[in-house]
Design an enzyme around this catalytic site. Structure first.
Site, PDB file in Angstrom:
ATOM      1  N   ASP A   1       0.785  -1.229   0.000  1.00  0.00           N
ATOM      2  CA  ASP A   1       0.000   0.000   0.000  1.00  0.00           C
ATOM      3  C   ASP A   1       0.816   1.278   0.000  1.00  0.00           C
ATOM      4  OD1 ASP A   1      -2.373   1.579   0.145  1.00  0.00           O
ATOM      5  OD2 ASP A   1      -2.002   1.855   2.274  1.00  0.00           O
TER       6      ASP A   1
ATOM      7  N   ASP B   1       0.208  -1.035  -6.858  1.00  0.00           N
ATOM      8  CA  ASP B   1      -0.247  -2.360  -6.429  1.00  0.00           C
ATOM      9  C   ASP B   1      -1.251  -2.982  -7.413  1.00  0.00           C
ATOM     10  OD1 ASP B   1       1.230  -1.895  -4.148  1.00  0.00           O
ATOM     11  OD2 ASP B   1      -0.477  -1.606  -2.815  1.00  0.00           O
TER      12      ASP B   1
ATOM     13  N   ASN C   1     -15.091   0.001 -10.715  1.00  0.00           N
ATOM     14  CA  ASN C   1     -14.916   0.885  -9.552  1.00  0.00           C
ATOM     15  C   ASN C   1     -13.432   1.077  -9.246  1.00  0.00           C
ATOM     16  OD1 ASN C   1     -14.123  -1.511  -8.353  1.00  0.00           O
ATOM     17  ND2 ASN C   1     -15.928  -1.716  -7.072  1.00  0.00           N
TER      18      ASN C   1
HETATM   19  C1  B12 Z   1      -4.187   6.590  -3.358  1.00  0.00           C
HETATM   20  C2  B12 Z   1      -5.025   5.405  -2.956  1.00  0.00           C
HETATM   21  C3  B12 Z   1      -6.353   5.639  -2.617  1.00  0.00           C
HETATM   22  C4  B12 Z   1      -7.020   7.011  -2.753  1.00  0.00           C
HETATM   23  C5  B12 Z   1      -7.237   7.339  -4.235  1.00  0.00           C
HETATM   24  C6  B12 Z   1      -7.657   6.182  -5.083  1.00  0.00           C
HETATM   25  C7  B12 Z   1      -7.255   6.320  -6.561  1.00  0.00           C
HETATM   26  N1  B12 Z   1      -7.721   7.295  -7.292  1.00  0.00           N
HETATM   27  O1  B12 Z   1      -6.509   5.526  -7.018  1.00  0.00           O
HETATM   28  C8  B12 Z   1      -8.313   6.845  -1.921  1.00  0.00           C
HETATM   29  C9  B12 Z   1      -8.035   7.385  -0.532  1.00  0.00           C
HETATM   30  C10 B12 Z   1      -9.569   7.525  -2.451  1.00  0.00           C
HETATM   31  C11 B12 Z   1      -8.437   5.328  -1.863  1.00  0.00           C
HETATM   32  C12 B12 Z   1      -9.629   4.680  -1.598  1.00  0.00           C
HETATM   33  C13 B12 Z   1      -9.754   3.314  -1.450  1.00  0.00           C
HETATM   34  N2  B12 Z   1      -8.771   2.420  -1.398  1.00  0.00           N
HETATM   35 CO1  B12 Z   1      -6.962   2.869  -1.868  1.00  0.00          CO
HETATM   36  N3  B12 Z   1      -5.129   3.094  -2.461  1.00  0.00           N
HETATM   37  C14 B12 Z   1      -4.482   4.111  -2.915  1.00  0.00           C
HETATM   38  C15 B12 Z   1      -3.062   3.699  -3.338  1.00  0.00           C
HETATM   39  C16 B12 Z   1      -2.075   4.149  -2.254  1.00  0.00           C
HETATM   40  C17 B12 Z   1      -2.606   4.212  -4.713  1.00  0.00           C
HETATM   41  C18 B12 Z   1      -3.637   3.965  -5.843  1.00  0.00           C
HETATM   42  C19 B12 Z   1      -3.190   4.515  -7.173  1.00  0.00           C
HETATM   43  O2  B12 Z   1      -2.086   4.277  -7.632  1.00  0.00           O
HETATM   44  N4  B12 Z   1      -4.051   5.291  -7.828  1.00  0.00           N
HETATM   45  C20 B12 Z   1      -3.798   5.905  -9.097  1.00  0.00           C
HETATM   46  C21 B12 Z   1      -4.897   5.531 -10.066  1.00  0.00           C
HETATM   47  C22 B12 Z   1      -4.773   6.273 -11.385  1.00  0.00           C
HETATM   48  O3  B12 Z   1      -4.723   4.157 -10.269  1.00  0.00           O
HETATM   49  P1  B12 Z   1      -5.925   3.156 -10.496  1.00  0.00           P
HETATM   50  O4  B12 Z   1      -7.163   3.650  -9.869  1.00  0.00           O
HETATM   51  O5  B12 Z   1      -5.442   1.823 -10.136  1.00  0.00           O
HETATM   52  O6  B12 Z   1      -6.099   3.373 -12.064  1.00  0.00           O
HETATM   53  C23 B12 Z   1      -6.041   2.315 -12.958  1.00  0.00           C
HETATM   54  C24 B12 Z   1      -7.388   2.000 -13.588  1.00  0.00           C
HETATM   55  O7  B12 Z   1      -8.086   3.195 -13.701  1.00  0.00           O
HETATM   56  C25 B12 Z   1      -6.953   1.391 -14.905  1.00  0.00           C
HETATM   57  N5  B12 Z   1      -7.727   1.795 -16.059  1.00  0.00           N
HETATM   58  C26 B12 Z   1      -7.847   3.035 -16.575  1.00  0.00           C
HETATM   59  N6  B12 Z   1      -8.607   2.990 -17.676  1.00  0.00           N
HETATM   60  C27 B12 Z   1      -8.955   1.693 -17.871  1.00  0.00           C
HETATM   61  C28 B12 Z   1      -9.709   1.102 -18.867  1.00  0.00           C
HETATM   62  C29 B12 Z   1      -9.913  -0.281 -18.826  1.00  0.00           C
HETATM   63  C30 B12 Z   1     -10.716  -0.919 -19.881  1.00  0.00           C
HETATM   64  C31 B12 Z   1      -9.337  -1.056 -17.780  1.00  0.00           C
HETATM   65  C32 B12 Z   1      -9.553  -2.519 -17.706  1.00  0.00           C
HETATM   66  C33 B12 Z   1      -8.570  -0.446 -16.781  1.00  0.00           C
HETATM   67  C34 B12 Z   1      -8.392   0.927 -16.849  1.00  0.00           C
HETATM   68  O8  B12 Z   1      -5.620   1.833 -15.157  1.00  0.00           O
HETATM   69  C35 B12 Z   1      -5.218   2.752 -14.164  1.00  0.00           C
HETATM   70  C36 B12 Z   1      -3.734   2.682 -13.921  1.00  0.00           C
HETATM   71  O9  B12 Z   1      -3.290   1.348 -13.692  1.00  0.00           O
HETATM   72  C37 B12 Z   1      -3.200   2.130  -3.377  1.00  0.00           C
HETATM   73  C38 B12 Z   1      -1.953   1.363  -2.918  1.00  0.00           C
HETATM   74  C39 B12 Z   1      -0.855   1.380  -3.961  1.00  0.00           C
HETATM   75  N7  B12 Z   1       0.342   1.664  -3.537  1.00  0.00           N
HETATM   76  O10 B12 Z   1      -1.106   1.104  -5.120  1.00  0.00           O
HETATM   77  C40 B12 Z   1      -4.400   1.857  -2.423  1.00  0.00           C
HETATM   78  C41 B12 Z   1      -5.361   0.743  -2.825  1.00  0.00           C
HETATM   79  C42 B12 Z   1      -5.698   0.919  -4.277  1.00  0.00           C
HETATM   80  N8  B12 Z   1      -6.588   1.037  -2.005  1.00  0.00           N
HETATM   81  C43 B12 Z   1      -7.191   0.008  -1.622  1.00  0.00           C
HETATM   82  C44 B12 Z   1      -8.433   0.041  -0.933  1.00  0.00           C
HETATM   83  C45 B12 Z   1      -8.870  -1.220  -0.217  1.00  0.00           C
HETATM   84  C46 B12 Z   1      -9.200   1.217  -0.933  1.00  0.00           C
HETATM   85  C47 B12 Z   1     -10.666   1.368  -0.468  1.00  0.00           C
HETATM   86  C48 B12 Z   1     -11.550   0.176  -0.776  1.00  0.00           C
HETATM   87  C49 B12 Z   1     -10.660   1.670   1.055  1.00  0.00           C
HETATM   88  C50 B12 Z   1     -12.036   1.904   1.654  1.00  0.00           C
HETATM   89  N9  B12 Z   1     -12.789   0.872   1.963  1.00  0.00           N
HETATM   90  O11 B12 Z   1     -12.405   3.033   1.889  1.00  0.00           O
HETATM   91  C51 B12 Z   1     -11.092   2.636  -1.267  1.00  0.00           C
HETATM   92  C52 B12 Z   1     -11.667   2.255  -2.641  1.00  0.00           C
HETATM   93  C53 B12 Z   1     -12.041   3.404  -3.491  1.00  0.00           C
HETATM   94  C54 B12 Z   1     -12.154   2.983  -4.958  1.00  0.00           C
HETATM   95  N10 B12 Z   1     -13.350   2.869  -5.484  1.00  0.00           N
HETATM   96  O12 B12 Z   1     -11.115   2.728  -5.577  1.00  0.00           O
HETATM   97  C55 B12 Z   1      -6.516  -1.283  -2.047  1.00  0.00           C
HETATM   98  C56 B12 Z   1      -7.302  -1.885  -3.218  1.00  0.00           C
HETATM   99  C57 B12 Z   1      -7.340  -3.397  -3.223  1.00  0.00           C
HETATM  100  C58 B12 Z   1      -8.040  -3.901  -4.457  1.00  0.00           C
HETATM  101  N11 B12 Z   1      -8.701  -5.029  -4.319  1.00  0.00           N
HETATM  102  O13 B12 Z   1      -7.978  -3.309  -5.505  1.00  0.00           O
HETATM  103  C59 B12 Z   1      -5.060  -0.749  -2.427  1.00  0.00           C
HETATM  104  C60 B12 Z   1      -4.384  -1.497  -3.570  1.00  0.00           C
HETATM  105  C61 B12 Z   1      -4.224  -0.866  -1.139  1.00  0.00           C
HETATM  106  C62 B12 Z   1      -3.702  -2.284  -0.908  1.00  0.00           C
HETATM  107  N12 B12 Z   1      -2.408  -2.482  -1.003  1.00  0.00           N
HETATM  108  O14 B12 Z   1      -4.430  -3.203  -0.687  1.00  0.00           O
HETATM  109  N13 B12 Z   1      -7.300   4.729  -2.111  1.00  0.00           N
HETATM  110  S1  SF4 Z   2     -20.253  -3.706  -9.712  1.00  0.00           S
HETATM  111 FE1  SF4 Z   2     -20.152  -4.518 -11.791  1.00  0.00          FE
HETATM  112  S2  SF4 Z   2     -18.974  -2.969 -12.921  1.00  0.00           S
HETATM  113 FE2  SF4 Z   2     -18.629  -2.573 -10.767  1.00  0.00          FE
HETATM  114  S3  SF4 Z   2     -16.752  -3.671 -10.291  1.00  0.00           S
HETATM  115 FE3  SF4 Z   2     -18.451  -5.068  -9.804  1.00  0.00          FE
HETATM  116  S4  SF4 Z   2     -18.760  -6.268 -11.674  1.00  0.00           S
HETATM  117 FE4  SF4 Z   2     -17.509  -4.505 -12.222  1.00  0.00          FE
END
Ligand code: B12
Ligand code: SF4
Ligand code: SF4
Length: 417
Positions: free
Chosen positions: A139, A145, A160
């Protein structure tokens, strides 16, 4: 270097309690970097000052974290435990997200990773690889991650933005070991959300404007955990009774419901099974993903709910917590991250949303708290509940209030009448 047997490595991960283990190469993640930088540019990561474009540059290049990096072992640990009882509705209750019911997962996973790395070095040495390097991440580390987990086939991106696994849904924590060992990588999963968009519509704040895109600034998880200052006025009514994190977009997810059913947390009709501890006794022997077979699910004891934390604590008594009470109560919990002032700020918002006049005396006391952040949110809550007692308390507080921000909040609350 002699190549190590990846199945042996995975078996060791399972023996440490990880529920899934996969391997990918340490090649860069250029698409991820581009997406992160684009989102930072659009302000979707505002409020996370440490989440910079420079950070993305490093986190998407494993060799910037370990110069000789060749492989990444990605790990998932399921944190499902019992379903909580529904709380008594006569008094207002808050809601805490599932990952924080038990002990802080960073504290639980880090020693497991250290043990894993020590074992890996011994195993590699035994077969002639002396110079083994590792870097461990869970994390907080500079590692993407979810992108690693996706490329290793541990799961797929849900709309999501959470990683969904076949056996445990998105109820998993992710962690990694980056190493200079050359390991045979696993393939990506051929799975996706199909036409489902349930989570996008369920998000109460519109934080999921498009599939796979999170606007952190609107996410209740960010607002209740990461945000240090005032919660934007327009967000407060949308936050319901959530006081630490948010699980809504995970709770509605059909993939998660399947996982919960498999693990005995839902009955055959899909209804949540209340206060289940039978999960421990239930023998679940196969995982449909085919990633691993013959493993009975044992929840990590540390993830079990701590009674002093709970999942739906009564809100009014929380306002009486002193700094010392707060430290003591949440000593092992991720909740300590918000500090008392952030947590009580959230409690005030939830009480405002409850509209329950029983909260007025406690909120009136909170109008005199040492922390301006708590005073200002208590004022908003009183304005939201309304009524003569709330107005009298607000007017009296305004007379002695010296902080301009709080004065503004009190005037705003009085205007809510
Ligand atoms: C910053 C962060 C947050 C921030 C911002 C989240 C964000 N915008 O990413 C906040 C505080 C809001 C947050 C919330 C939560 N978080 Co958080 N967070 C992080 C952290 C530290 C970095 C995430 C990151 O790099 N974000 C940058 C964005 C751009 O990355 P991304 O969302 O993954 O984006 C990808 C997708 O959008 C994808 N994508 C884009 N376009 C498309 C199109 C297609 C077709 C596809 C398939 C994919 C795709 O590509 C992007 C880049 O890889 C990670 C730990 C880590 N070091 O990675 C934990 C982490 C993501 N969090 C985690 C958790 C558990 C949560 C919460 C559930 C906590 C809670 N219960 O409140 C919520 C969930 C919110 C949500 N709906 O995601 C877990 C997720 C586990 C999992 N199963 O995925 C992580 C991995 C921590 C861990 N080590 O376990 N979090
Ligand atoms: S609710 Fe539906 S769209 Fe959202 S993450 Fe789960 S399977 Fe995917
Ligand atoms: S965690 Fe809550 S606020 Fe954040 S995207 Fe999911 S449903 Fe929306």
């Amino acid at each position: 270097m002699t190549t190590l047997d990846t199945q042996t490595i995975k078996e060791y991960a399972y023996s440490l309690g990880f529920d899934s283990a996969r391997i990918t190469s340490a090649a860069p993640f250029p698409e991820t970097k581009q997406i992160i930088q684009e989102r930072i540019g659009r302000g979707l990561m505002d409020g996370l000052p440490w989440f910079t474009a420079e950070r993305a540059e490093i986190s998407c290049h494993p060799d910037a974290l370990l110069p000789e990096a060749q492989s990444i072992i990605t790990l998932a640990l399921c944190y499902l435990t019992e379903q909580p009882e529904e709380p008594d509705t006569a008094v207002p209750h808050g809601r805490i997200s599932r990952y924080s019911w038990g002990d802080d997962y960073h504290d639980l996973i880090k020693p497991k990773l250290q043990q894993f790395a020590a074992w890996l070095k011994d195993y590699a040495k035994d077969i002639g690889n002396a110079e083994v390097e590792t870097r461990l991440f869970v994390d907080t580390g500079r590692m993407v991650d979810r992108a690693v987990a996706q490329r290793a086939g541990l799961g797929w991106y849900g709309k999501n933005t959470n990683i969904l696994t076949k056996g445990w849904g998105s109820w998993v924590f992710l962690a990694e070991i980056v190493t200079n060992l050359p390991l045979t990588p696993d393939a990506e999963l051929k799975a996706n959300c199909g036409s489902c968009e349930i989570c996008l519509h369920a998000c109460p704040t519109g934080a999921l404007p498009n599939p796979y895109e999170l606007d952190s600034t609107k996410c209740i998880s960010f607002l209740t955990i990461e945000l240090r200052g005032s919660i934007p006025l327009e967000m407060r009514p949308l936050m319901g009774n959530l006081i630490f994190g948010c699980d809504i977009c995970q709770e509605v997810c059909p993939v998660n419901k399947v996982a919960e059913k498999r693990l005995g947390l839902r009955d055959a009709q899909g209804k949540p099974v209340i206060a289940l501890n039978t999960i421990k006794k239930r023998e679940v022997t196969t995982v449909s993903s085919g990633q691993r077979a013959e493993k009975a699910f044992q929840p990590q004891p540390e993830f079990h709910m701590r009674p002093q934390v709970g999942s739906t604590p009564e809100l009014i008594p929380l306002l009486a917590l002193t700094e010392e009470d707060f430290r003591e109560r949440f000593r092992h919990s991720p909740i300590k991250r918000t500090k008392r002032r952030g947590f009580l700020r959230n409690v005030c918002v939830a009480l405002g949303n409850s509209k329950d006049s029983k909260a007025i005396p406690a909120l009136t006391n909170a109008l005199h708290d040492n922390e301006a952040l708590i005073r200002s949110h208590a004022a908003w809550a009183l304005g939201s509940i309304g009524g003569t007692d709330a107005v009298t308390a607000l007017q009296a507080a305004l007379v002695n209030e010296n902080d301009e921000e709080v004065q503004k909040e009190i005037r705003c609350a009085l205007a809510m009448r």
